[in-house]
Design a protein around this motif. Structure first.
Motif, PDB file in Angstrom:
ATOM      1  N   LEU A   1      68.572  37.714  48.483  1.00 27.37           N
ATOM      2  CA  LEU A   1      68.738  36.940  49.712  1.00 27.37           C
ATOM      3  C   LEU A   1      69.701  37.584  50.711  1.00 27.37           C
ATOM      4  O   LEU A   1      69.896  37.064  51.806  1.00 27.37           O
ATOM      5  N   GLY A   2      70.304  38.695  50.337  1.00 29.52           N
ATOM      6  CA  GLY A   2      71.261  39.335  51.237  1.00 29.52           C
ATOM      7  C   GLY A   2      72.557  38.551  51.366  1.00 29.52           C
ATOM      8  O   GLY A   2      73.193  38.552  52.419  1.00 29.52           O
TER       9      GLY A   2
ATOM     10  N   GLY B   1      82.359  36.133  39.467  1.00 26.39           N
ATOM     11  CA  GLY B   1      82.057  36.693  40.778  1.00 26.39           C
ATOM     12  C   GLY B   1      82.243  35.686  41.886  1.00 26.39           C
ATOM     13  O   GLY B   1      82.238  34.473  41.650  1.00 26.39           O
ATOM     14  N   VAL B   2      82.428  36.209  43.099  1.00 28.13           N
ATOM     15  CA  VAL B   2      82.570  35.376  44.299  1.00 28.13           C
ATOM     16  C   VAL B   2      81.603  35.913  45.344  1.00 28.13           C
ATOM     17  O   VAL B   2      81.574  37.122  45.606  1.00 28.13           O
ATOM     18  N   VAL B   3      80.818  35.007  45.932  1.00 31.32           N
ATOM     19  CA  VAL B   3      79.881  35.390  46.995  1.00 31.32           C
ATOM     20  C   VAL B   3      80.264  34.681  48.277  1.00 31.32           C
ATOM     21  O   VAL B   3      81.027  33.716  48.268  1.00 31.32           O
ATOM     22  N   GLY B   4      79.712  35.156  49.376  1.00 33.25           N
ATOM     23  CA  GLY B   4      79.947  34.514  50.667  1.00 33.25           C
ATOM     24  C   GLY B   4      79.304  33.134  50.717  1.00 33.25           C
ATOM     25  O   GLY B   4      78.364  32.842  49.990  1.00 33.25           O
ATOM     26  N   GLY B   5      79.805  32.296  51.591  1.00 34.36           N
ATOM     27  CA  GLY B   5      79.252  30.961  51.770  1.00 34.36           C
ATOM     28  C   GLY B   5      77.954  31.005  52.550  1.00 34.36           C
ATOM     29  O   GLY B   5      77.786  31.822  53.457  1.00 34.36           O
ATOM     30  N   VAL B   6      77.029  30.133  52.194  1.00 36.48           N
ATOM     31  CA  VAL B   6      75.699  30.107  52.794  1.00 36.48           C
ATOM     32  C   VAL B   6      75.383  28.687  53.250  1.00 36.48           C
ATOM     33  O   VAL B   6      75.726  27.722  52.573  1.00 36.48           O
ATOM     34  N   LYS B   7      74.730  28.576  54.378  1.00 31.97           N
ATOM     35  CA  LYS B   7      74.267  27.270  54.844  1.00 31.97           C
ATOM     36  C   LYS B   7      73.011  26.916  54.050  1.00 31.97           C
ATOM     37  O   LYS B   7      71.937  27.436  54.301  1.00 31.97           O
ATOM     38  N   MET B   8      73.169  26.032  53.084  1.00 33.73           N
ATOM     39  CA  MET B   8      72.051  25.698  52.205  1.00 33.73           C
ATOM     40  C   MET B   8      71.121  24.659  52.828  1.00 33.73           C
ATOM     41  O   MET B   8      69.913  24.760  52.701  1.00 33.73           O
ATOM     42  N   ILE B   9      71.683  23.651  53.449  1.00 33.98           N
ATOM     43  CA  ILE B   9      70.848  22.594  54.017  1.00 33.98           C
ATOM     44  C   ILE B   9      71.316  22.331  55.441  1.00 33.98           C
ATOM     45  O   ILE B   9      72.404  21.827  55.660  1.00 33.98           O
TER      46      ILE B   9
ATOM     47  N   ASP C   1      70.984  37.177  54.879  1.00 31.79           N
ATOM     48  CA  ASP C   1      70.139  37.926  55.802  1.00 31.79           C
ATOM     49  C   ASP C   1      68.699  37.433  55.671  1.00 31.79           C
ATOM     50  O   ASP C   1      68.045  37.688  54.659  1.00 31.79           O
ATOM     51  N   PRO C   2      68.163  36.713  56.676  1.00 29.57           N
ATOM     52  CA  PRO C   2      66.812  36.154  56.559  1.00 29.57           C
ATOM     53  C   PRO C   2      65.680  37.156  56.816  1.00 29.57           C
ATOM     54  O   PRO C   2      64.523  36.844  56.561  1.00 29.57           O
ATOM     55  N   THR C   3      66.005  38.363  57.283  1.00 23.09           N
ATOM     56  CA  THR C   3      64.942  39.303  57.617  1.00 23.09           C
ATOM     57  C   THR C   3      64.240  39.814  56.362  1.00 23.09           C
ATOM     58  O   THR C   3      64.873  40.120  55.363  1.00 23.09           O
ATOM     59  N   ARG C   4      62.920  39.871  56.478  1.00 23.92           N
ATOM     60  CA  ARG C   4      62.068  40.409  55.409  1.00 23.92           C
ATOM     61  C   ARG C   4      62.293  39.691  54.083  1.00 23.92           C
ATOM     62  O   ARG C   4      62.302  40.303  53.017  1.00 23.92           O
ATOM     63  N   ARG C   5      62.486  38.364  54.155  1.00 29.16           N
ATOM     64  CA  ARG C   5      62.648  37.531  52.958  1.00 29.16           C
ATOM     65  C   ARG C   5      61.492  36.551  52.905  1.00 29.16           C
ATOM     66  O   ARG C   5      61.017  36.069  53.937  1.00 29.16           O
ATOM     67  N   LEU C   6      61.028  36.231  51.730  1.00 32.07           N
ATOM     68  CA  LEU C   6      59.946  35.284  51.537  1.00 32.07           C
ATOM     69  C   LEU C   6      60.344  34.318  50.427  1.00 32.07           C
ATOM     70  O   LEU C   6      60.759  34.752  49.345  1.00 32.07           O
ATOM     71  N   ALA C   7      60.252  33.026  50.702  1.00 34.19           N
ATOM     72  CA  ALA C   7      60.568  32.000  49.703  1.00 34.19           C
ATOM     73  C   ALA C   7      59.283  31.306  49.279  1.00 34.19           C
ATOM     74  O   ALA C   7      58.491  30.890  50.129  1.00 34.19           O
ATOM     75  N   ILE C   8      59.086  31.208  47.982  1.00 39.28           N
ATOM     76  CA  ILE C   8      57.903  30.556  47.424  1.00 39.28           C
ATOM     77  C   ILE C   8      58.368  29.556  46.385  1.00 39.28           C
ATOM     78  O   ILE C   8      59.180  29.875  45.518  1.00 39.28           O
ATOM     79  N   ASN C   9      57.843  28.342  46.471  1.00 39.21           N
ATOM     80  CA  ASN C   9      58.167  27.311  45.491  1.00 39.21           C
ATOM     81  C   ASN C   9      57.163  27.397  44.337  1.00 39.21           C
ATOM     82  O   ASN C   9      55.964  27.388  44.547  1.00 39.21           O
TER      83      ASN C   9
ATOM     84  N   LEU D   1      71.838  28.442  68.008  1.00 35.05           N
ATOM     85  CA  LEU D   1      71.325  28.449  66.637  1.00 35.05           C
ATOM     86  C   LEU D   1      70.952  29.860  66.202  1.00 35.05           C
ATOM     87  O   LEU D   1      71.173  30.240  65.055  1.00 35.05           O
ATOM     88  N   GLN D   2      70.424  30.656  67.127  1.00 36.03           N
ATOM     89  CA  GLN D   2      70.062  32.033  66.789  1.00 36.03           C
ATOM     90  C   GLN D   2      71.297  32.883  66.504  1.00 36.03           C
ATOM     91  O   GLN D   2      71.207  33.875  65.784  1.00 36.03           O
TER      92      GLN D   2
END
Length: 193
Positions: free
Chosen positions: A100-101, A163-171, A12-20, A4-5
């Motif tokens: 979100l990188g 535009g086109v972005v890379g695919g992301v694992k959303m869920i 890129d999850p480093t130095r990211r903060l998500a707030i609802n 998983l790691q």
């Protein structure tokens, strides 16, 4: 755990903060997250020392959020079989992908819609790599037009890919990235972002 790691998340999850941030069960519930409200919050967050970028989205990778799905048809193409044309979409502000990188692979970032919320008949959207492969195969997706509609809709929205972005694992980390497209947050007043 090691596997998983090593999983490619697509961002890129480093130095990211998500707030609802939400308006449900508050005095702002009826109006939702308006453009003025989101603009002011982003202005304040960007002014905090150390913040490099800030954006709103109806969904954040892995963390989740709100997505919807529509039936997509590409102009001039045979519609895909039932179920295959169902595609997720999410609402985002400019700088969502940078914040979100998520790599921008082609074209440009999403902008702001100029039409009043709820009256959108055409708009510029960003799609992910999986969407581009699914609906445009070997063609350049930039400039392509597709329509989206829910079952029972009488009027479809025309979407032009900018535009086109890379695919992301959303869920979830085990499922592959899904075909998705991204619309401006300003298209609707959202209950939370």
């Amino acid at each position: 755990l090691r596997n998983l790691q090593q999983t490619d998340l697509g961002f890129d999850p480093t130095r990211r903060l998500a707030i609802n941030v939400e308006t449900r069960r508050t005095s702002y519930e009826k109006q939702g997250m308006t453009v003025q409200m989101t603009d002011e919050m982003l202005r304040r967050v960007r002014g905090i020392p150390g913040v490099r970028s800030a954006a709103f989205g109806s969904i954040v990778p892995i963390y989740g959020g709100r997505t919807s799905y529509d039936i997509v048809t590409v102009r001039g193409e045979q519609p895909l079989a039932d179920g295959d044309a169902d595609t997720w979409f999410a609402a985002v502000t400019p700088d969502y992908f940078t914040s979100l990188g998520i790599p921008l692979l082609a074209g440009r970032d999403i902008g702001r819609s100029t039409a009043p919320a709820g009256h959108i008949t055409s708009r510029e959207v960003v799609v992910n790599d999986q969407f581009a492969k699914k609906f445009f195969s070997n063609r350049n997706p930039i400039g392509q037009v597709f329509e989206d509609h829910d079952e029972g809709d009488t009027l479809a929205t025309e979407n032009r890919v900018i535009g086109v972005v890379g695919g992301v694992k959303m869920i979830g980390l085990r499922a592959p990235a899904r075909a998705m497209y991204f619309v401006p947050v300003t298209d609707h007043d959202w209950p939370y972002l």
